[in-house]
Scaffold this active site. Structure first.
Site, PDB file in Angstrom:
ATOM      1  N   LYS A 162     -67.267  44.067  65.323  1.00 23.03           N
ATOM      2  CA  LYS A 162     -67.762  42.785  65.834  1.00 23.03           C
ATOM      3  C   LYS A 162     -66.882  41.628  65.385  1.00 23.03           C
ATOM      4  O   LYS A 162     -66.595  40.727  66.157  1.00 23.03           O
ATOM      5  CB  LYS A 162     -69.195  42.501  65.349  1.00 23.03           C
ATOM      6  CG  LYS A 162     -70.240  43.479  65.822  1.00 23.03           C
ATOM      7  CD  LYS A 162     -71.635  43.023  65.436  1.00 23.03           C
ATOM      8  CE  LYS A 162     -71.833  42.861  63.930  1.00 23.03           C
ATOM      9  NZ  LYS A 162     -71.709  44.116  63.154  1.00 23.03           N
ATOM     10  N   ARG A 218     -80.081  38.783  63.157  1.00 25.82           N
ATOM     11  CA  ARG A 218     -80.166  40.162  62.670  1.00 25.82           C
ATOM     12  C   ARG A 218     -81.604  40.630  62.558  1.00 25.82           C
ATOM     13  O   ARG A 218     -81.841  41.776  62.154  1.00 25.82           O
ATOM     14  CB  ARG A 218     -79.524  40.247  61.291  1.00 25.82           C
ATOM     15  CG  ARG A 218     -78.069  40.695  61.298  1.00 25.82           C
ATOM     16  CD  ARG A 218     -77.680  40.766  59.885  1.00 25.82           C
ATOM     17  NE  ARG A 218     -76.618  41.589  59.464  1.00 25.82           N
ATOM     18  CZ  ARG A 218     -75.352  41.198  59.333  1.00 25.82           C
ATOM     19  NH1 ARG A 218     -74.974  40.021  59.740  1.00 25.82           N
ATOM     20  NH2 ARG A 218     -74.477  41.992  58.800  1.00 25.82           N
ATOM     21  N   ARG A 241     -61.532  49.603  55.462  1.00 22.42           N
ATOM     22  CA  ARG A 241     -61.445  48.196  55.869  1.00 22.42           C
ATOM     23  C   ARG A 241     -60.986  47.307  54.712  1.00 22.42           C
ATOM     24  O   ARG A 241     -61.416  47.467  53.585  1.00 22.42           O
ATOM     25  CB  ARG A 241     -62.815  47.716  56.363  1.00 22.42           C
ATOM     26  CG  ARG A 241     -62.802  46.256  56.774  1.00 22.42           C
ATOM     27  CD  ARG A 241     -63.930  45.937  57.677  1.00 22.42           C
ATOM     28  NE  ARG A 241     -65.175  45.673  56.954  1.00 22.42           N
ATOM     29  CZ  ARG A 241     -66.269  45.168  57.536  1.00 22.42           C
ATOM     30  NH1 ARG A 241     -66.262  44.906  58.837  1.00 22.42           N
ATOM     31  NH2 ARG A 241     -67.354  44.966  56.838  1.00 22.42           N
ATOM     32  N   ARG A 255     -64.231  44.575  50.534  1.00 24.81           N
ATOM     33  CA  ARG A 255     -65.518  43.950  50.243  1.00 24.81           C
ATOM     34  C   ARG A 255     -66.361  44.870  49.365  1.00 24.81           C
ATOM     35  O   ARG A 255     -66.383  46.071  49.587  1.00 24.81           O
ATOM     36  CB  ARG A 255     -66.279  43.679  51.559  1.00 24.81           C
ATOM     37  CG  ARG A 255     -65.796  42.470  52.291  1.00 24.81           C
ATOM     38  CD  ARG A 255     -66.364  42.354  53.680  1.00 24.81           C
ATOM     39  NE  ARG A 255     -67.809  42.608  53.787  1.00 24.81           N
ATOM     40  CZ  ARG A 255     -68.497  42.466  54.913  1.00 24.81           C
ATOM     41  NH1 ARG A 255     -67.892  42.067  56.030  1.00 24.81           N
ATOM     42  NH2 ARG A 255     -69.784  42.707  54.951  1.00 24.81           N
ATOM     43  N   ARG A 315     -76.704  49.611  54.355  1.00 27.39           N
ATOM     44  CA  ARG A 315     -76.599  48.591  55.404  1.00 27.39           C
ATOM     45  C   ARG A 315     -76.933  49.180  56.772  1.00 27.39           C
ATOM     46  O   ARG A 315     -77.526  48.516  57.625  1.00 27.39           O
ATOM     47  CB  ARG A 315     -75.190  47.980  55.406  1.00 27.39           C
ATOM     48  CG  ARG A 315     -74.957  47.051  54.214  1.00 27.39           C
ATOM     49  CD  ARG A 315     -73.486  46.761  53.988  1.00 27.39           C
ATOM     50  NE  ARG A 315     -72.877  46.018  55.074  1.00 27.39           N
ATOM     51  CZ  ARG A 315     -71.567  46.017  55.333  1.00 27.39           C
ATOM     52  NH1 ARG A 315     -70.741  46.728  54.585  1.00 27.39           N
ATOM     53  NH2 ARG A 315     -71.097  45.317  56.322  1.00 27.39           N
TER      54      ARG A 315
HETATM   55  P1  AMP Z   1     -71.516  40.691  57.690  1.00 23.15           P
HETATM   56  O1  AMP Z   1     -70.183  40.185  57.316  1.00 23.15           O
HETATM   57  O2  AMP Z   1     -71.993  40.166  59.016  1.00 23.15           O
HETATM   58  O3  AMP Z   1     -71.638  42.195  57.581  1.00 23.15           O
HETATM   59  O4  AMP Z   1     -72.551  40.092  56.612  1.00 23.15           O
HETATM   60  C1  AMP Z   1     -72.422  40.402  55.235  1.00 23.15           C
HETATM   61  C2  AMP Z   1     -73.758  40.201  54.534  1.00 23.15           C
HETATM   62  O5  AMP Z   1     -74.172  38.831  54.662  1.00 23.15           O
HETATM   63  C3  AMP Z   1     -74.911  41.004  55.108  1.00 23.15           C
HETATM   64  O6  AMP Z   1     -74.960  42.337  54.619  1.00 23.15           O
HETATM   65  C4  AMP Z   1     -76.106  40.175  54.643  1.00 23.15           C
HETATM   66  O7  AMP Z   1     -76.361  40.367  53.266  1.00 23.15           O
HETATM   67  C5  AMP Z   1     -75.584  38.748  54.821  1.00 23.15           C
HETATM   68  N1  AMP Z   1     -75.873  38.236  56.178  1.00 23.15           N
HETATM   69  C6  AMP Z   1     -74.973  37.854  57.136  1.00 23.15           C
HETATM   70  N2  AMP Z   1     -75.594  37.447  58.249  1.00 23.15           N
HETATM   71  C7  AMP Z   1     -76.925  37.572  58.012  1.00 23.15           C
HETATM   72  C8  AMP Z   1     -78.106  37.334  58.780  1.00 23.15           C
HETATM   73  N3  AMP Z   1     -78.039  36.876  60.037  1.00 23.15           N
HETATM   74  N4  AMP Z   1     -79.305  37.586  58.189  1.00 23.15           N
HETATM   75  C9  AMP Z   1     -79.393  38.026  56.934  1.00 23.15           C
HETATM   76  N5  AMP Z   1     -78.337  38.304  56.159  1.00 23.15           N
HETATM   77  C10 AMP Z   1     -77.109  38.076  56.683  1.00 23.15           C
END
Ligand code: AMP
Length: 215
Positions: free
Chosen positions: A13, A86, A125, A158, A169
């Site tokens: 994404k 989400r 990654r 990360r 996740r």
């Molecule tokens: P991502 O980079 O989109 O995988 O986001 C990394 C982490 O940020 C996620 O595993 C959540 O802990 C937090 N996070 C990002 N976007 C959201 C969201 N819309 N709702 C809740 N937690 C979020």
């Protein structure tokens, strides 16, 4: 052009969000990137989000939604949203905020990828600590190892890309985020994009899906 991208972690994404935002000349908004910047800068928001992120949990809806709605107002001309919503409450909050601004969503793309592919992809990654672009040591290597092709920043793995956290996740994704498919399908906004294949080919599929909904 107002588009939301959903899909499991590792579906590409982030990469596709950059490419779609460039193609349609709109702003990319990534809540994950916003949180990571806040965690690095040790802001109050970052301190609130950090423990959830490290555990692979979702940050509570009210914290994310407030941050996101403020950001929306900065980009009235359109956006690609990566990582938000989400949960169903987040989707409802987004719908309300956009309705108040008379700027409804145009499309929701669901990036489809099997769970095993996710785990394999995320193990390799690497993410730029400066511009947040992502690469993959096997599948999408940088010209110079450890250095971002886009901005020259340092690449890191990360913490939440470690396998046990990735599996958690994925569970959180299936439980909390997958219901969004039905929510957006019922609103006529959802298109599924096969997210396995070459980056350029997936971008072509995604662009075609956005155009298909708009026409
Ligand atoms: P991502 O980079 O989109 O995988 O986001 C990394 C982490 O940020 C996620 O595993 C959540 O802990 C937090 N996070 C990002 N976007 C959201 C969201 N819309 N709702 C809740 N937690 C979020």
């Amino acid at each position: 052009m107002r588009t939301v991208l959903i899909g499991p972690p590792g579906a590409g994404k982030g990469t596709q969000a950059h490419r779609l935002a460039d193609y349609f000349d709109v702003r990319l908004i990534s809540t994950g990137d916003m949180f990571r910047r806040n965690v690095r800068a040790e802001t109050p928001l970052g301190l609130k989000a950090k423990s959830y992120m490290e555990a692979g949990e979702l940050v509570p809806d009210d914290i994310v939604t407030e941050m996101l709605v403020q950001e929306l107002d900065r980009y009235p001309n359109g956006f690609v949203l990566d990582g938000f919503p989400r949960t169903i409450p987040q989707a409802q909050a987004l719908e309300t905020a956009l309705a108040e601004r008379r700027r409804p969503l145009g499309a929701v793309l669901k990036f489809a990828i099997p769970d095993e592919v996710t785990v394999a992809r995320l193990a390799g990654r690497r993410t730029c600590t400066h511009c947040e672009r992502t690469f993959n040591v096997e599948l999408k290597p940088t010209k110079v190892p450890g250095v971002c092709d886009n901005c020259g920043g340092e690449l890191m793995q990360r913490d939440d890309d470690r396998e046990e956290i990735v599996r958690h996740r994925l569970d959180v994704y299936h439980r909390d985020t997958e219901p969004l498919q039905k929510y957006y399908w019922e609103r006529g906004l959802l298109r599924e994009v096969d997210a396995v294949g070459e980056v350029e080919e997936i971008t072509r599929r995604a662009i075609a899906a956005v155009k298909d909904i708009r026409t």
